[in-house]
Scaffold this motif. Structure first.
Motif, PDB file in Angstrom:
ATOM      1  N   GLU A 126       0.840  -1.192   0.000  1.00 52.28           N
ATOM      2  CA  GLU A 126       0.000   0.000   0.000  1.00 52.28           C
ATOM      3  C   GLU A 126       0.876   1.243   0.000  1.00 52.28           C
ATOM      4  N   LEU A 127       0.397   2.279  -0.681  1.00 50.70           N
ATOM      5  CA  LEU A 127       1.108   3.547  -0.778  1.00 50.70           C
ATOM      6  C   LEU A 127       0.157   4.677  -0.435  1.00 50.70           C
ATOM      7  N   GLU A 128       0.665   5.683   0.258  1.00 55.48           N
ATOM      8  CA  GLU A 128      -0.072   6.911   0.566  1.00 55.48           C
ATOM      9  C   GLU A 128       0.785   8.073   0.076  1.00 55.48           C
ATOM     10  N   TYR A 129       0.228   8.950  -0.746  1.00 57.17           N
ATOM     11  CA  TYR A 129       1.042  10.025  -1.314  1.00 57.17           C
ATOM     12  C   TYR A 129       0.172  11.134  -1.893  1.00 57.17           C
ATOM     13  N   GLN A 130       0.806  12.266  -2.080  1.00 60.58           N
ATOM     14  CA  GLN A 130       0.250  13.400  -2.812  1.00 60.58           C
ATOM     15  C   GLN A 130       1.170  13.587  -4.011  1.00 60.58           C
ATOM     16  N   LEU A 131       0.646  13.555  -5.209  1.00 63.59           N
ATOM     17  CA  LEU A 131       1.484  13.719  -6.400  1.00 63.59           C
ATOM     18  C   LEU A 131       2.084  15.117  -6.452  1.00 63.59           C
ATOM     19  N   THR A 132       3.336  15.196  -6.874  1.00 66.07           N
ATOM     20  CA  THR A 132       4.033  16.474  -7.007  1.00 66.07           C
ATOM     21  C   THR A 132       4.331  16.742  -8.480  1.00 66.07           C
TER      22      THR A 132
END
Length: 178
Positions: free
Chosen positions: A14-20
């Motif tokens: 699983e991954l948690e992120y905000q795209l940059t």
């Protein structure tokens, strides 16, 4: 129904992120390398620049002053194609992606699920049969020659550093690396 239960308890990351913007820049660069259309367009542009420069070099060979306008146009083409255009494209993609906020993704043996405030999508491995790895991302690409669809999975979104290797292993097992 049983198959879903097996997948839920099977191997996944699983991954948690905000795209940059940088994520998008790297993803679009990887996509351009995989896209036949993008490679042809860059090739034609370089041939055109070479013709402009070559044509203005002829007067130099005869001892005449070079045509500076041609050199300026060639320089503008190179800067716009290889610097400005990728930056603007990454900026636009990031603007669209950031509207949906933070992402939660799950990579497993059946595919990738991406959820955010805008909704969720599930890609099976036939929808994204190849991927590219950049310094900071995994970029899943569609199978068509133009790589018209892409999914970006930033490495910083994993929970532990070992999960980067787990994502790579899952991708290598399911789809082709470029």
């Amino acid at each position: 129904m049983e198959r879903r239960a097996e997948t839920a308890v099977g191997e996944h990351v699983e991954l948690e992120y905000q795209l940059t913007r940088e994520d998008m820049r790297q993803a679009l660069k990887a996509r351009a390398k995989a896209s036949g259309r993008a490679r042809r367009m860059r090739g034609f542009a370089l041939v055109g620049v070479a013709a402009l420069v070559g044509g203005s070099a002829v007067p130099l060979a005869h001892g005449e002053a070079p045509d500076t306008g041609t050199w300026v146009i060639a320089g503008l083409v190179v800067v716009s194609l290889f610097v400005l255009q990728p930056w603007l494209l990454a900026r636009q993609f990031h603007k669209i992606a950031s509207r949906n906020g933070a992402c939660h993704s799950r990579v497993d043996d059946c595919g990738v699920t991406v959820e955010n405030a805008g909704g969720s999508s599930r890609l099976n491995w036939t929808a994204a049969p190849r991927y590219a790895e950049t310094a900071d991302t995994f970029v899943l690409l569609s199978g068509d020659d133009n790589a018209s669809c892409l999914t970006v999975l930033p490495k910083r979104g994993v929970r532990t550093p070992e999960d980067v290797d787990a994502v790579r292993a899952l991708l290598d097992r399911q789809i082709r690396r470029l």
